[in-house]
Design an enzyme around this catalytic site. Sequence first.
Site, PDB file in Angstrom:
ATOM      1  N   ASN A  10       0.871  -1.171   0.000  1.00  0.00           N
ATOM      2  CA  ASN A  10       0.000   0.000   0.000  1.00  0.00           C
ATOM      3  C   ASN A  10       0.909   1.223   0.000  1.00  0.00           C
ATOM      4  O   ASN A  10       1.521   1.538   1.021  1.00  0.00           O
ATOM      5  CB  ASN A  10      -0.889  -0.039   1.259  1.00  0.00           C
ATOM      6  CG  ASN A  10      -1.699   1.230   1.438  1.00  0.00           C
ATOM      7  OD1 ASN A  10      -1.731   2.089   0.551  1.00  0.00           O
ATOM      8  ND2 ASN A  10      -2.357   1.357   2.590  1.00  0.00           N
ATOM      9  N   LYS A  12       0.169   4.238  -0.194  1.00  0.00           N
ATOM     10  CA  LYS A  12      -0.447   5.415   0.449  1.00  0.00           C
ATOM     11  C   LYS A  12      -0.245   6.657  -0.436  1.00  0.00           C
ATOM     12  O   LYS A  12      -0.244   6.536  -1.652  1.00  0.00           O
ATOM     13  CB  LYS A  12       0.108   5.583   1.867  1.00  0.00           C
ATOM     14  CG  LYS A  12      -0.104   4.295   2.701  1.00  0.00           C
ATOM     15  CD  LYS A  12       0.128   4.460   4.164  1.00  0.00           C
ATOM     16  CE  LYS A  12      -0.091   3.118   4.875  1.00  0.00           C
ATOM     17  NZ  LYS A  12       0.071   3.215   6.330  1.00  0.00           N
ATOM     18  N   HIS A  95      -9.395   0.992   5.423  1.00  0.00           N
ATOM     19  CA  HIS A  95      -8.071   1.193   6.031  1.00  0.00           C
ATOM     20  C   HIS A  95      -8.218   2.118   7.245  1.00  0.00           C
ATOM     21  O   HIS A  95      -9.037   3.025   7.241  1.00  0.00           O
ATOM     22  CB  HIS A  95      -7.107   1.805   5.003  1.00  0.00           C
ATOM     23  CG  HIS A  95      -5.693   1.789   5.479  1.00  0.00           C
ATOM     24  ND1 HIS A  95      -5.202   2.738   6.349  1.00  0.00           N
ATOM     25  CD2 HIS A  95      -4.689   0.914   5.258  1.00  0.00           C
ATOM     26  CE1 HIS A  95      -3.935   2.441   6.627  1.00  0.00           C
ATOM     27  NE2 HIS A  95      -3.598   1.341   5.976  1.00  0.00           N
ATOM     28  N   GLU A  97      -6.577   4.540   8.232  1.00  0.00           N
ATOM     29  CA  GLU A  97      -6.453   5.981   7.953  1.00  0.00           C
ATOM     30  C   GLU A  97      -7.750   6.535   7.385  1.00  0.00           C
ATOM     31  O   GLU A  97      -8.117   7.684   7.638  1.00  0.00           O
ATOM     32  CB  GLU A  97      -5.254   6.212   7.009  1.00  0.00           C
ATOM     33  CG  GLU A  97      -3.945   5.985   7.760  1.00  0.00           C
ATOM     34  CD  GLU A  97      -2.821   5.381   6.928  1.00  0.00           C
ATOM     35  OE1 GLU A  97      -2.848   5.492   5.691  1.00  0.00           O
ATOM     36  OE2 GLU A  97      -1.907   4.784   7.534  1.00  0.00           O
ATOM     37  N   GLU A 167      -4.914  -4.944  10.746  1.00  0.00           N
ATOM     38  CA  GLU A 167      -3.910  -3.904  10.943  1.00  0.00           C
ATOM     39  C   GLU A 167      -4.169  -3.198  12.265  1.00  0.00           C
ATOM     40  O   GLU A 167      -4.975  -2.259  12.318  1.00  0.00           O
ATOM     41  CB  GLU A 167      -3.961  -2.896   9.792  1.00  0.00           C
ATOM     42  CG  GLU A 167      -3.692  -3.489   8.419  1.00  0.00           C
ATOM     43  CD  GLU A 167      -3.145  -2.460   7.443  1.00  0.00           C
ATOM     44  OE1 GLU A 167      -2.124  -2.745   6.816  1.00  0.00           O
ATOM     45  OE2 GLU A 167      -3.721  -1.358   7.325  1.00  0.00           O
ATOM     46  N   GLY A 173       2.979   2.300  10.918  1.00  0.00           N
ATOM     47  CA  GLY A 173       3.913   3.412  10.749  1.00  0.00           C
ATOM     48  C   GLY A 173       4.649   3.785  12.019  1.00  0.00           C
ATOM     49  O   GLY A 173       5.302   4.823  12.080  1.00  0.00           O
ATOM     50  N   SER A 213       3.907  -2.120  10.331  1.00  0.00           N
ATOM     51  CA  SER A 213       5.368  -2.195  10.488  1.00  0.00           C
ATOM     52  C   SER A 213       5.954  -3.551  10.089  1.00  0.00           C
ATOM     53  O   SER A 213       6.867  -4.045  10.743  1.00  0.00           O
ATOM     54  CB  SER A 213       5.769  -1.811  11.920  1.00  0.00           C
ATOM     55  OG  SER A 213       5.388  -0.477  12.206  1.00  0.00           O
ATOM     56  N   GLY A 234       3.050  -1.068   4.317  1.00  0.00           N
ATOM     57  CA  GLY A 234       3.042   0.362   4.012  1.00  0.00           C
ATOM     58  C   GLY A 234       4.449   0.852   3.715  1.00  0.00           C
ATOM     59  O   GLY A 234       4.957   0.707   2.600  1.00  0.00           O
ATOM     60  N   GLY A 235       5.108   1.400   4.722  1.00  0.00           N
ATOM     61  CA  GLY A 235       6.425   2.030   4.543  1.00  0.00           C
ATOM     62  C   GLY A 235       7.426   1.170   3.798  1.00  0.00           C
ATOM     63  O   GLY A 235       8.137   1.665   2.911  1.00  0.00           O
TER      64      GLY A 235
END
Length: 249
Positions: A10, A12, A95, A97, A167, A173, A213, A234-235
């Site tokens: 993802n 983002k 999600h 967010e 998640e 994150g 993470s 993600g990251g």
Amino acid sequence: MARNYFIAGNWKMHKTRSESAALAKELTAALKDGRHKYLVAPSFTALETVGAIVKGSNILLGAQNCAAEEQGAHTGEVSVLQLKDLGVQTVILGHSERRHTYKEDDALVNRKVRLALKHGLDVILCVGELLEEREAGNAESVCERQTVEGLKGVSAADFSRVTIAYEPVWAIGTGKTATPEDADAIHAYIRKVIGGLYGADAAKGVVIQYGGSVKPDNAAALMAKENIDGALVGGASLTADAFVPIAKF
Ligand code: 13P
């Protein structure tokens, strides 16, 4: 285990089209011989660019959200029909967010889930508790509610096109990963909830990703758990150096 591992990135709100294209090219080359199921979800603005690159590869094209309506006066929203038009196969919905920053509630997420499935897209439905919900002992009940409400009105046939992503919001994150044991316990619980909704075979077959993470150095330990069937990254999905080792764990 009969379930296939499903590793998704993802991206983002990161990357221009040219940056997205560069990463997509690296990934299609590096994952050509990968054994798992793969997906990348770039920003809407890069979907067409990335779609042209991953087309014909073993990497699916995902979107990060869609509107709850097909079309109309919804300024700033993107419709499932527009996503399909770009070759999107899967949409990430619910999600954290979207839920917490953009105040999407279970009912709205459910409308999106049903609309996406109706139009033939696959869905990754995200669920997960806040830190205060976990500390209050409510992690299971929050995930259960988000799963049950998110899937309201979804037939068993359509559910076969749904992946669940657990998640925990406190792990996204933050560099704090749920331990493999803690994650597996929630995954097992969600699997039980799915069993209650759709029966034992659906519970056994549903793919439940972990997100929060996930990094090259913790992916294998998470994936080794019985109920963890993949990752929503993600990251670490933003560079091939980090994503490829996760995808090939
Ligand atoms: P991080 O991997 O950056 O924690 O993000 C997880 C996530 O939200 C994926 O959807």
